[in-house]
Design an enzyme around this catalytic site. Structure first.
Site, mmCIF file in Angstrom:
data_model
loop_
_atom_site.group_PDB
_atom_site.id
_atom_site.type_symbol
_atom_site.label_atom_id
_atom_site.label_comp_id
_atom_site.label_asym_id
_atom_site.label_seq_id
_atom_site.Cartn_x
_atom_site.Cartn_y
_atom_site.Cartn_z
ATOM 1 N N SER C 135 20.279 51.301 -13.021
ATOM 2 C CA SER C 135 20.235 49.922 -13.491
ATOM 3 C C SER C 135 20.744 48.979 -12.407
ATOM 4 O O SER C 135 21.630 49.337 -11.626
ATOM 5 C CB SER C 135 21.103 49.770 -14.740
ATOM 6 O OG SER C 135 21.374 48.407 -15.000
ATOM 7 N N TYR C 159 16.894 43.869 -12.774
ATOM 8 C CA TYR C 159 17.067 42.639 -13.543
ATOM 9 C C TYR C 159 16.847 41.518 -12.547
ATOM 10 O O TYR C 159 17.688 41.285 -11.678
ATOM 11 C CB TYR C 159 18.479 42.528 -14.142
ATOM 12 C CG TYR C 159 18.652 43.282 -15.437
ATOM 13 C CD1 TYR C 159 17.886 42.984 -16.556
ATOM 14 C CD2 TYR C 159 19.633 44.277 -15.543
ATOM 15 C CE1 TYR C 159 18.076 43.681 -17.754
ATOM 16 C CE2 TYR C 159 19.817 44.963 -16.740
ATOM 17 C CZ TYR C 159 19.036 44.662 -17.830
ATOM 18 O OH TYR C 159 19.224 45.340 -19.007
ATOM 19 N N THR C 185 12.489 45.033 -15.736
ATOM 20 C CA THR C 185 12.790 44.775 -17.160
ATOM 21 C C THR C 185 12.413 43.345 -17.508
ATOM 22 O O THR C 185 12.867 42.398 -16.867
ATOM 23 C CB THR C 185 14.284 45.005 -17.436
ATOM 24 O OG1 THR C 185 14.595 46.372 -17.184
ATOM 25 C CG2 THR C 185 14.619 44.671 -18.889
ATOM 26 N N LYS C 254 9.036 47.173 -18.027
ATOM 27 C CA LYS C 254 9.845 47.704 -19.145
ATOM 28 C C LYS C 254 10.117 46.626 -20.188
ATOM 29 O O LYS C 254 10.580 45.531 -19.859
ATOM 30 C CB LYS C 254 11.184 48.222 -18.613
ATOM 31 C CG LYS C 254 12.144 48.706 -19.721
ATOM 32 C CD LYS C 254 13.382 49.367 -19.129
ATOM 33 C CE LYS C 254 14.298 49.931 -20.213
ATOM 34 N NZ LYS C 254 15.106 48.934 -20.880
ATOM 35 N N HIS C 278 14.590 47.850 -25.914
ATOM 36 C CA HIS C 278 15.930 47.784 -25.331
ATOM 37 C C HIS C 278 16.952 48.394 -26.308
ATOM 38 O O HIS C 278 18.084 47.895 -26.430
ATOM 39 C CB HIS C 278 16.268 46.321 -25.020
ATOM 40 C CG HIS C 278 17.007 46.142 -23.719
ATOM 41 N ND1 HIS C 278 16.461 45.524 -22.619
ATOM 42 C CD2 HIS C 278 18.262 46.479 -23.353
ATOM 43 C CE1 HIS C 278 17.355 45.477 -21.633
ATOM 44 N NE2 HIS C 278 18.456 46.050 -22.051
#
Lengths: 383, 383, 383, 383
Positions: C135, C159, C185, C254, C278
Site C-alpha cells: 500500500s 493512492y 485505487t 481497484k 474496500h
C-alpha cells in the site's frame, strides 16, 4: 379468580370439576391496547394444561407463527383525498346483518378459560354485534349457549362422529336452538401433533356439555372417551350433502386451504368456504392461512361467502383478509383470553378493540364500507 | 450410563477402549416428543469428542443448518373431504417390503454413542420394520450387525479404499451377510473441514471392526492409520460398474446433489440415487440437500429409486421429501442420539416417533399411502 | 507482546512511536481453525484506535456485514464420480506463477498491528507462495517491503496524490523495487465515514514510511498532514494511461463495482480489474462486492484478469469468487490479524489455512485445478 | 436541562406548562457521529409522554421499522474514474435556492422537546441553509417561527379543520409570514393507533400556539379540544383547489403513497407531491415509504417536485431517496432529538451531520451535483 365452587357449577352447568382445575370467574371490561398482550395476561390465570391446549400449535409451531407473520406479505395502500369519514363496519353475509365482519371462531372447551365458558362468550359476542360460532366440544350446551346470545345470530360447528345418531342429535339441537348455519370442520380428522398437550399430559378437566348430555341420555353408560374415539376420520363430499339435507341449513366447510378443495366443497354442496388451518393446530408445515386466501377466493369467485381465520390479531390483519377475499374474519385465541380475563365483558372488549382498529385502518385506507375494503388493492412487496 | 467394562467389551466385540472413553450402555424405550430434543440429552451422556464428531458439520455449518431450515421452502397442502382414514406407511422399494419409508442412514462409529454400537441400531431398526444401512466404518462387524437385524433387510455402505483387496474383502463379507444393496459413498473423497473435531483434537477412541479385522487378517501388521490413508480419493464411473459386477448387487451412489451427477451415475450403472450432502459434514457452502431434491428427481424420472437424507427431524420433513421425489428418507444423527439414550429400544423409539408424526401428516394431507404422498403437490411460498 | 522499544524501532525502521502505541512483536506459527476467530484474538492485543481503524467499516457497516453474508447467495455444487484427487491451487495470472490464487490485498499502516509491519507481511506472503500487494500508506518503505519478499512477486498500490512529483517518486521506487504491476485505487477519493475512527478520535500513531521519506527528502519541511491533504480526489481515465506510460507496468484499477466502470477502465488502459468495495470501508449502502462480481466478470469477458476482495474469510468464499469470475482473490483484515498474532509466521499461517480449506472444497466440488474452479457452475438458491 | 420557568414562558410564548412537564432549554452544538444515537440521548431528557408521542409509531410499528430497513432494498453503485471532487449539495426546488436537499419535515408540538420549540428549530434549519416546514400544531406561532427563520424559506403545513374560518385564519397568517408553499396533509384524517400514547395516557402538556391564539381570538371561549374535534376527516380534491385559490400559493399534498393518488392530487391542482407515511405514525401495515417512492416518481414524471420522508437517518438514505425520484428529503424525529439536546444549534448539527454524510456518498458515487444524484442508477439486490 377463585377456586371454582364445584357444587355451584354442578348445579348450574352440570359440570364436574376434576383435577382441581381452577377456572376464572372474572366479569369486567378490559382496557385493551393490543390483543397480543392478552396472551401473557391470560397465561397468568389459566392453569398450565388449559393454557397449553388453548395457545399451542402443532409440531414446531412454524405454521402457527407464520399465520400471523404472513400478514406482512401484503401491505395496505394509504389513500389520499378520499373525501370520506366515519367508516362503517356493518356487513351482510349469509343473509345476516352484522355490526362487524369480525366473528367468533368455533373454539372448543372454553370452560378451560372461564367458569361460564361459551355462555359468557355468546353474551359478549352478541353485545359486540358479532356472529357467534359454537363448537361441538363446547363446555356448555347448545341450548344454553344459544340462549345466552339473546337473539343474536349463531352458527354451530360440527365435529362429525362415526355415530350418526350422535350427529343427528347435535344437529337437531342446533336447529332447535335456531342456529343459522352448520360449520363442518374437515381439517381435524385426526388431532394435530400438539407438543404442549403431550408435555402437559393434558386431559380435559372440564366435561363437554354436548357429549355429557348425549352420553347420559344414551343410558348405556357410554363414556366420553368412547364418544371421542367415535369421531369420524373419514369425511367425504357426501357428508356435506347429508348434513345439508338433514338440517336444511347452509353447510360451511371449515379447513379449506387450496383452490381445488374450495371448488370441490362447493361442488359437494357447501354454501360457504371457511379458509383456516385451525390456527396452526393441525398440519404443521402447511402454509400460513393468509398466504392461500387470495388464491382460494379467486377460485371461489363469489359463488359462496368466505370465512377466514388463523393468526388474526390486529385491525390491519382483518383489513388485509377482507381485501384478499374474505367476507368474515374469525378470531379464536384472543377471544378466549378475553373471556378468561373478563368474562362476557372481556369478550366484548376484545371485539370492540379489534373493530376499533379496523375502523382506523378503513379511514386511513379511504374505505368507507366493508364492501370498499373488499375492493381495496393490496401491495405485495417482499420484506 | 456407567464406565464401560473394557474386559467385557473386548471379549464380546473385540473392541479396545482407549482414552478412557465412556460408552453408554442404556437399554430402554424413550418417551420422545420432538426429535430435536434428543441432541441436548445425548450431549449430556456422550463424551465431548464423540459428540462433536457425531453432531458437527463442516466449516461454519451453514449447510448443516440450512439442511433443516430448507424444509420451510415447501409447504404441505392440508386437504379436505378426502374420505380416508388410517394412513399406511408401508412401502416397497428395491423390491423390499418395508413398514416405513424412513430408513437408517449409513453412519460411522456408533460405538461412540453406545457400547453395543451398530448391533443395537440394527436391532432397533428391525423392530421398527425399517431398512438398516451399515457403514464401512462401523464399530461392529458386518456379520455381527447383520445377525442383529434378525432377517430384516440391510444395505452395506462402502467407503472405497485404494486397496481393492480390502474393498473386495468388505464386499465379500457384506454379500455373505446377505445385504440387499451396496451404497457407494462418493461425497467423502476427503474429509469435510469439521471444526468440532479439530477443536477437540478428536481421534477415534473405539476401533472400527471391519478395519480391525482386515488389519489383523493381513498379518503384515498393517495399522488402521495405514488403511485410512488408503481411502480412495479418486472414485470414477468405472468403480460403480466394478462393484456391481463383483457383487452382483444393486449399487446405490450416495452423495448426489445435482441432476447432472444423478444421470451420470445412472449411466455408470447405479441402481439407486442417494441425494445427500452427508448431513452438512462435507462441503459447506453447498445447497441444502432438500433444495436440490426435486430437480434431481425430475432428472432421474423414476429410472431408479431415490434415497434422501440431510436434516430430517420431523414427520413433515419426511412427507416433503417424499413429495419432492424421494422413495426412502434416511436419518442419521437423531437415531444415534436415540441409540445413546436407549440402545436398541431407543433406536426403535426414534423411528416410531417419526413414523407416527408422518402418519398424522399423511391423514391431514389426505394421503392414504406412501404412493399418495409421492404424488402430493407442495406449495413453494417464500418465507 | 511488549511495549515497543522506540529507540530500536527508530534505528531499524525510522518509525516514531507516538501516543504510547503498543505494537505486537510476536513471531510464531498460528494454530488456526477458522479465520473468523482471529478478529477477537487480535482485538485483545491491538490498541483500540488501531483495531478500530483495521476492523471498522463505514456508516452502519451494512455493506461490511453483507460482504461476507453475500457468499450465501451462491452455493457450490458437490460433484460425484469425478475420478480426481490432489487438487492443485497453482495458478498463473499476470504472467506470474503463484502457489495459490489467494493474494494479499494492499492494506495501509500495518505497523498498527505489528512492529515489523509490511516487512513481516511480505515475508509471510512469500513463504506461502502468494502474491503481495504493498500500500502507498505502508508503515515500511517500498524498498524494505520488497526486499523482505525475497524475490517473490509484489504489486504496488497507489493512492494518487495531487502532487505528481510525489506520485512519480513512488512509482520510481516501486519500479526500482521490481514490482510487477501498479494497483490504482479509485474508490477512496475521500475517506469513507468510519465511525470507529471518529469515536476513537483516531490519528495514525505510526508514520507511513513512503510519506516520511518523501517529506524528509523534500527538505522544505512538508508535513505528512500536508501530503495527505494533497491526496487526489479527482481521478480520471487519463490517470490510468499516465501511470501506465510512466511506469511501463500494467495498471490494475481497484474499486470497480459495476460492469460499466470495468469496461470504462479497460478502455482507459487498465490491464486488470480489481472488484472491491474496500472491505466495506468506503461507500456504505453499496452492494456486497460478491454480489456484483459475476456481472462485472461477464462484461470483462476475459479481456484482462480480475482480482476480487471484500469479505473473504473461508475457503468456500475463495471458491465462489473464482467460480464467479475472479482470477485472484485478495484478503486484508484476516492477514493483518495474523500479522498481529504471529508476525511473518502468523501471516503464513493465515494463507495456509485458507488455501487448505480451498483445497478441501476443490476436491469435494470435483475441481482439480484453479481453471476447473473457474468453470464450476454455482447455484443461486435464495435463503 | 432545568424545570421550565412557567412565568417566563408564559410571558414570552404565552404557553402554559401543565402537568409539570419538563422542557429542555439546552443550546449547544452537538458532536454527532450517527443520527440513530440521538434517540436514546433524547429519551433521557424528554419526559416519557412527550418522548412516546415523538418517537412512537402506530400499532406494532412494523411500518415504522420497515421505513428505515427498506433503504437496504436499494444499493448505491460506487463509481470509478469519475474525474470529480467537491460535490455540491445546493439545489433549486420550488424556485428556492437551498444549500441542501434535506429539509425539515412539518412536525407538531416541538415544545415537547424544547422550551423554544419551533422557534429554535427554524433558527437551526436556517443556519444550515435548509428549508423549514411549520406544522399547524406548532408549539410556537406562525409569525414567531417565521421570524426566527430570519429570511430563510419556510413552508406551512395545514391540518385542515372543518371550520374554514380557522383554516383561512391559518392561511392568512402563513401568507402574511411569507411562507412559500402550503403543505396539505391528507394521511391523518384520523389519528393513527399509537400505542405509546395510549399507554402513557398522553395529553399535550404544551399548548399549540396557532390553536390557542385562534381560540382566544374567537372570544367565545372555544376550547382547544373543541378545535381538535373540528379537524376535518373528509378531505377532497376540491380542498386542494380551494386552498390554492385562497392563498395563491403552491399546494403540496402530503401523505401520498401510490402512483394513483399522486396523479389524482396533481389533477386536483397539487404543485408538489409529498411521499410519506407520516413516519409510520398513521397506517401500520402499509408499505415502507421508500418502497413506493420510485413508482410514484415514475407516475409523476417530473410534472411537479417530489418531497420524501419516513425513516431517513443516514446520508445514504438521502442519496437513495433522491436517486429514486425525490427532489427534497425531509427529516422529522432526528431533528426533534437534536432540538431537545441542543436547541437551535442542535438542530443545525443534525442537518450538517446528515449533509456531510451525503457529500461523502456523493463523492464516492461519482455524483458532483444533486442533479447527478437524481440520475444515478441504484441496484436492487434482495438481501
Amino acid at each position: 379468580m377463585e377456586l371454582v365452587n364445584e357444587i355451584h357449577l354442578l348445579e348450574v352447568f352440570k359440570l364436574t370439576i376434576t383435577n382441581g382445575y381452577e377456572q376464572s370467574d372474572r366479569e369486567e371490561k378490559l382496557d385493551i391496547i393490543n390483543l397480543n398482550e392478552l396472551e401473557a395476561q391470560a397465561k397468568a390465570i389459566i392453569p398450565q394444561g388449559g393454557f397449553g391446549y388453548i395457545s399451542g400449535g402443532s409440531e414446531d409451531e412454524w405454521t402457527l407463527r407464520e399465520n400471523t407473520n404472513a400478514f406482512e406479505h401484503a401491505q395496505i395502500v394509504p389513500r389520499a383525498l378520499t373525501d370520506m369519514d366515519n367508516p362503517e363496519t356493518d356487513t351482510t353475509v349469509f343473509g345476516l346483518n352484522l355490526k362487524t365482519p369480525i366473528m367468533m371462531a368455533p373454539t372448543a372447551a372454553q370452560g378451560l378459560a372461564h367458569a361460564k365458558g361459551e355462555v359468557d362468550t355468546a353474551k359478549g359476542v352478541a353485545a359486540a354485534g358479532a356472529l357467534m360460532a359454537q363448537s361441538t366440544y363446547s363446555s356448555t350446551s347448545i341450548a344454553d349457549t344459544a340462549a345466552a346470545g339473546n337473539g343474536a345470530p349463531q352458527f354451530f360447528q360440527l365435529y362429525m362422529s362415526k355415530d350418526w345418531d350422535f350427529n343427528n342429535h347435535l344437529l337437531d339441537q342446533a336447529k332447535a336452538a335456531g342456529v343459522k348455519a352448520i360449520i363442518l370442520t374437515v381439517d381435524a380428522t385426526i388431532d394435530g401433533y400438539r407438543e404442549a398437550d403431550l408435555r402437559n399430559k393434558f386431559q380435559f378437566p372440564i366435561p363437554m356439555a354436548n357429549l355429557t348430555e348425549y352420553s347420559e341420555g344414551d343410558g348405556a353408560g357410554k363414556g366420553i372417551a368412547e364418544i371421542y374415539a367415535a369421531a369420524a376420520q373419514k369425511i367425504s363430499a357426501a357428508d356435506v350433502k347429508r348434513i345439508a339435507d338433514y338440517t336444511d341449513l347452509p353447510v360451511i366447510v371449515k379447513g379449506i386451504e387450496s383452490p381445488e378443495d374450495a371448488l370441490f366443497a362447493i361442488g359437494a354442496g357447501a354454501k360457504g368456504i371457511y379458509v383456516s388451518n385451525h390456527g396452526g393446530r393441525q398440519l404443521n408445515g402447511g402454509p400460513a392461512s393468509f398466504d392461500v386466501l387470495a388464491d382460494v377466493a379467486k377460485a371461489v369467485d363469489h359463488r359462496v361467502p368466505i370465512i377466514f381465520d388463523s393468526g388474526v390479531r390486529r385491525g390491519s390483519h382483518v383489513f388485509k383478509a377482507l381485501a384478499s377475499g374474505a367476507d368474515l374474519v374469525a378470531m379464536g385465541r384472543p377471544v378466549i383470553y378475553g373471556l378468561a380475563l373478563g368474562g362476557a365483558q372481556g369478550v366484548q372488549s376484545v371485539f370492540e378493540e379489534l373493530n376499533g382498529e379496523l375502523k382506523i385502518d378503513m379511514q386511513l385506507a379511504g374505505t368507507k364500507t366493508i364492501e370498499d375494503v373488499k375492493k381495496a388493492k393490496l401491495l405485495h412487496i417482499h420484506y
